[in-house]
Design an enzyme around this catalytic site. Structure first.
Site, PDB file in Angstrom:
ATOM      1  N   HIS A  87       0.898  -8.358   4.191  1.00  0.00           N
ATOM      2  CA  HIS A  87       1.496  -7.369   5.102  1.00  0.00           C
ATOM      3  C   HIS A  87       1.160  -7.651   6.566  1.00  0.00           C
ATOM      4  O   HIS A  87       1.737  -7.039   7.457  1.00  0.00           O
ATOM      5  CB  HIS A  87       1.028  -5.960   4.722  1.00  0.00           C
ATOM      6  CG  HIS A  87       1.619  -5.478   3.435  1.00  0.00           C
ATOM      7  ND1 HIS A  87       2.633  -4.567   3.366  1.00  0.00           N
ATOM      8  CD2 HIS A  87       1.358  -5.824   2.148  1.00  0.00           C
ATOM      9  CE1 HIS A  87       2.969  -4.347   2.104  1.00  0.00           C
ATOM     10  NE2 HIS A  87       2.196  -5.096   1.338  1.00  0.00           N
TER      11      HIS A  87
ATOM     12  N   ASP B 146       1.258  -7.798  15.264  1.00  0.00           N
ATOM     13  CA  ASP B 146       1.448  -6.873  14.141  1.00  0.00           C
ATOM     14  C   ASP B 146       2.265  -7.571  13.061  1.00  0.00           C
ATOM     15  O   ASP B 146       3.226  -8.288  13.376  1.00  0.00           O
ATOM     16  CB  ASP B 146       2.221  -5.623  14.626  1.00  0.00           C
ATOM     17  CG  ASP B 146       1.756  -4.360  13.934  1.00  0.00           C
ATOM     18  OD1 ASP B 146       1.302  -4.439  12.784  1.00  0.00           O
ATOM     19  OD2 ASP B 146       1.854  -3.285  14.559  1.00  0.00           O
TER      20      ASP B 146
HETATM   21  O1  LIG Z   1      -5.772   0.906   4.484  1.00  0.00           O
HETATM   22  P1  LIG Z   1      -6.276   0.949   5.912  1.00  0.00           P
HETATM   23  O2  LIG Z   1      -7.432   0.028   6.146  1.00  0.00           O
HETATM   24  O3  LIG Z   1      -6.532   2.363   6.364  1.00  0.00           O
HETATM   25  O4  LIG Z   1      -5.086   0.434   6.862  1.00  0.00           O
HETATM   26  C1  LIG Z   1      -3.736   0.877   6.772  1.00  0.00           C
HETATM   27  C2  LIG Z   1      -2.794  -0.282   6.424  1.00  0.00           C
HETATM   28  O5  LIG Z   1      -2.770  -1.148   7.547  1.00  0.00           O
HETATM   29  C3  LIG Z   1      -2.097  -2.407   7.417  1.00  0.00           C
HETATM   30  O6  LIG Z   1      -0.677  -2.261   7.496  1.00  0.00           O
HETATM   31  C4  LIG Z   1       0.198  -3.391   7.485  1.00  0.00           C
HETATM   32  O7  LIG Z   1       1.279  -3.172   6.622  1.00  0.00           O
HETATM   33  C5  LIG Z   1       2.459  -2.575   7.194  1.00  0.00           C
HETATM   34  C6  LIG Z   1       3.522  -2.502   6.091  1.00  0.00           C
HETATM   35  O8  LIG Z   1       3.865  -3.789   5.614  1.00  0.00           O
HETATM   36  C7  LIG Z   1       2.926  -3.421   8.378  1.00  0.00           C
HETATM   37  O9  LIG Z   1       4.098  -2.824   8.964  1.00  0.00           O
HETATM   38  C8  LIG Z   1       1.825  -3.488   9.423  1.00  0.00           C
HETATM   39  O10 LIG Z   1       2.237  -4.358  10.474  1.00  0.00           O
HETATM   40  C9  LIG Z   1       0.540  -4.024   8.806  1.00  0.00           C
HETATM   41  O11 LIG Z   1      -0.522  -3.875   9.757  1.00  0.00           O
HETATM   42  C10 LIG Z   1      -2.563  -3.114   6.168  1.00  0.00           C
HETATM   43  O12 LIG Z   1      -1.901  -4.347   6.006  1.00  0.00           O
HETATM   44  C11 LIG Z   1      -2.454  -2.241   4.931  1.00  0.00           C
HETATM   45  O13 LIG Z   1      -2.977  -2.925   3.785  1.00  0.00           O
HETATM   46  C12 LIG Z   1      -3.313  -1.009   5.182  1.00  0.00           C
HETATM   47  O14 LIG Z   1      -3.276  -0.135   4.052  1.00  0.00           O
HETATM   48  O1  LIG Z   2       0.183  10.298  12.284  1.00  0.00           O
HETATM   49  C1  LIG Z   2       0.741   9.391  11.672  1.00  0.00           C
HETATM   50  C2  LIG Z   2       0.797   8.055  12.155  1.00  0.00           C
HETATM   51  C3  LIG Z   2       1.440   7.086  11.396  1.00  0.00           C
HETATM   52  N1  LIG Z   2       2.006   7.412  10.200  1.00  0.00           N
HETATM   53  C4  LIG Z   2       2.715   6.401   9.397  1.00  0.00           C
HETATM   54  O2  LIG Z   2       1.906   5.249   9.237  1.00  0.00           O
HETATM   55  C5  LIG Z   2       2.733   4.100   9.113  1.00  0.00           C
HETATM   56  C6  LIG Z   2       2.209   3.013  10.043  1.00  0.00           C
HETATM   57  O3  LIG Z   2       2.766   1.795   9.655  1.00  0.00           O
HETATM   58  P1  LIG Z   2       2.856   0.549  10.638  1.00  0.00           P
HETATM   59  O4  LIG Z   2       3.524  -0.530   9.896  1.00  0.00           O
HETATM   60  O5  LIG Z   2       3.513   0.927  11.922  1.00  0.00           O
HETATM   61  O6  LIG Z   2       1.339   0.173  10.993  1.00  0.00           O
HETATM   62  P2  LIG Z   2       0.002   0.035  10.106  1.00  0.00           P
HETATM   63  O7  LIG Z   2      -0.774   1.285  10.364  1.00  0.00           O
HETATM   64  O8  LIG Z   2       0.417  -0.097   8.671  1.00  0.00           O
HETATM   65  O9  LIG Z   2      -0.681  -1.160  10.668  1.00  0.00           O
HETATM   66  C7  LIG Z   2       4.153   4.532   9.451  1.00  0.00           C
HETATM   67  O10 LIG Z   2       4.912   4.653   8.269  1.00  0.00           O
HETATM   68  C8  LIG Z   2       3.961   5.893  10.109  1.00  0.00           C
HETATM   69  O11 LIG Z   2       5.030   6.799   9.905  1.00  0.00           O
HETATM   70  C9  LIG Z   2       1.965   8.712   9.711  1.00  0.00           C
HETATM   71  O12 LIG Z   2       2.488   9.001   8.644  1.00  0.00           O
HETATM   72  N2  LIG Z   2       1.342   9.661  10.477  1.00  0.00           N
END
Ligand SMILES: O=P(O)(O)OC[C@H]1O[C@H](O[C@H]2O[C@H](CO)[C@@H](O)[C@H](O)[C@H]2O)[C@H](O)[C@@H](O)[C@@H]1O
Ligand SMILES: O=c1ccn([C@@H]2O[C@H](COP(=O)(O)OP(=O)(O)O)[C@@H](O)[C@H]2O)c(=O)[nH]1
Length: 471
Positions: free
Chosen positions: A157, A365
């Site tokens: 991801h 990202d």
């Molecule tokens: O599980 P956390 O450590 O709390 O972090 C939240 C998620 O962050 C990352 O998100 C990524 O996946 C998104 C969907 O494919 C993508 O849009 C974004 O650019 C990535 O940063 C992480 O990869 C997830 O595993 C985490 O759960």
């Molecule tokens: O207050 C918040 C902030 C973020 N999001 C969700 O968290 C996800 C963030 O995904 P993104 O790929 O932009 O970044 P990541 O946190 O996975 O790196 C999106 O679906 C947002 O709608 C949410 O539900 N509530």
């Protein structure tokens, strides 16, 4: 297709309150429901210094959710340590923040072995296994070690870095070796796939033997770019309905007709929040006529607070927002509204729709779903403008955005000004092109495309076909 087994660090188990799940969870649940299967991962809880209890299994329809706790040492070494202090910064090009330690690396591989041992007894020979994200790279190699011959796919991801960046990580060879145990590797963009191919070559680990076909460590496997989407139509519907939600109504009233700029990100150094606030300040400095006429709402739930770099950032961003408000704000105008709480996605959809500008400026990202959600939430008759970092995976698809380099503060400030003055006809043209794309390439399409390729037989490279034809 036979039964599907999904494994990811975090598992989205449906709750009794019926909380709206994110797009990824919706798509994976749909695929699991269709084929029947198991979704396994970490419960998010620690068992302290005791050995975790056996898997907790819960059935919802056709899906079994299987969760395990981890010991406190495991959480620290595997999740906070190697996953979030080595792999995350390296994959986001932040070599300065990577804190490599052998203890953490050992913990990372140990927890992957632990997951494999808990998962293996549940697997049937024709199950298809889909592993998600950087926390679990070694899982397939561990399962192969135990004799599993199933189709195993991996989707990353987050970004995959170029060879010179990856090589900074002392265990990069082991990580690359682990990846070659999969049958299909999915990346967010063509750039990530290119980086992976060049890592194989540069480190003399393997070769690209055909388009998207790799050979390394005695195995042949495929790689592809599968850009994750959102549940576009459903999200647009949330946004239409959210106008009547009390929180959205209050937000609209409180901005008192000012233009709203909105940013939504986990509190993470990869998201470029500091540079974004600087750009907003610069925009106001360069365009004083906009003072008192705009409000910038930054929604930033705290994330990974146990990791020192994240903890430090909490204070730094709060101070920065406070400093700008103190310097520019007036008795009846607060330029930046900075919120550290998480907001539910149906409400978020309504807030995105209020935003004249969606400001999405990560320094790096994997994809950035917020950018896609902002577009899906817009009113077709009066859409806002997406200002998007060229370093987000989403920038490979959302060409109707104003693309910026988030390190270029002046450039981002100019893009904000341009977005706020953009004529309706141009806003509609840009929005329509992005929306058409997001409707076609939604999260269900992403899921189906990946699973289709994972279950397909690998076509032999052309040279092997030729060899077979010779008697
Ligand atoms: O599980 P956390 O450590 O709390 O972090 C939240 C998620 O962050 C990352 O998100 C990524 O996946 C998104 C969907 O494919 C993508 O849009 C974004 O650019 C990535 O940063 C992480 O990869 C997830 O595993 C985490 O759960
Ligand atoms: O207050 C918040 C902030 C973020 N999001 C969700 O968290 C996800 C963030 O995904 P993104 O790929 O932009 O970044 P990541 O946190 O996975 O790196 C999106 O679906 C947002 O709608 C949410 O539900 N509530």
């Amino acid at each position: 297709m036979s039964r599907l087994i999904v494994i990811s660090n975090r598992v989205s188990v449906p709750d009794k309150k019926g909380t709206a799940a994110g797009g990824l969870a919706v798509a994976l649940r749909a695929a699991l429901e269709e084929h029947g299967g198991i979704w396994m991962g970490w419960s998010g809880n620690s068992s302290g210094d005791k050995e975790p209890e056996p898997l907790v299994m819960t059935d919802h329809g056709n899906i079994t959710y299987a969760l395990t706790d981890l010991t406190q040492t495991d959480v620290e070494e595997y999740y906070h340590g190697f996953a979030n202090r080595v792999l995350w910064p390296i994959c986001h090009y932040r070599l300065d923040l990577a804190e490599y330690g052998r203890k953490e690396m050992d913990g990372y591989f140990r927890v992957n072995r632990f997951f494999a041992h808990r998962l293996a007894p549940l697997i049937k020979p024709d199950d298809v296994i889909w592993v998600h994200d950087y926390h679990l790279i070694p899982l397939a190699a561990e399962l192969r070690q135990m004799g599993l011959k199933n189709r195993i796919g991996f989707f990353l991801h987050i970004p995959w870095p170029p060879a010179d960046v990856l090589a900074i990580m002392p265990v990069h060879q082991e990580i690359m070796r682990s990846l070659s145990a999969y049958d299909l590797l999915g990346f967010q963009t063509d750039h990530d796939l290119e980086n992976f191919a060049s890592c194989l070559k540069r480190e003399e680990i393997g070769d690209e033997i055909g388009p998207g076909l790799f050979s390394a460590h005695g195995r042949t496997f495929r790689g592809g770019a599968y850009s994750i989407g959102i549940e576009t139509a459903a999200f647009a519907d949330f946004a239409r309905k959210a106008a009547s939600h009390s929180m959205v109504r209050k937000a609209r009233q409180s901005i008192e007709g000012r233009d709203l700029i909105i940013g939504v990100d986990r509190l993470d150094y990869s998201k470029g929040i500091t540079q974004r606030i600087e750009a907003f300040e610069r925009f106001l400095g360069d365009n004083p006529a906009y003072q008192r006429r705009v409000t910038y709402l930054q929604v930033t739930p705290k994330s990974r607070s146990e990791v020192p770099e994240y903890e430090a950032m909490q204070q730094a961003v709060a101070e920065q927002a406070g400093r700008v408000n103190g310097a520019i704000g007036t008795v009846d105008w607060v330029p930046i509204r900075y919120i550290n709480r998480s907001i539910s996605r149906p409400v978020l959809a309504g807030l995105y729709r209020l935003g004249k500008i969606g400001l999405v400026t990560p320094l790096r990202d994997g994809m950035n779903l917020v950018a896609k959600e902002y577009v899906a939430a817009q009113d077709p008759d009066d859409p806002g403008v997406l200002v998007l970092s060229r370093f987000a995976g989403a920038a490979r698809e959302l060409k109707g955005a104003l693309l910026v380099n988030p390190y270029d503060i002046e450039g981002t400030a100019n893009a904000i000004a341009r977005g706020l003055t953009m004529p309706l006809e141009e806003r509609q043209r840009r929005w329509q092109s992005m929306m058409d794309h997001l409707l076609e390439y939604d999260v269900v399409r992403w899921c189906n495309d990946f699973l289709k390729d994972l279950t397909e037989e690998i076509a032999p490279p052309v040279n092997q076909v030729t060899l077979r034809l010779v008697p």
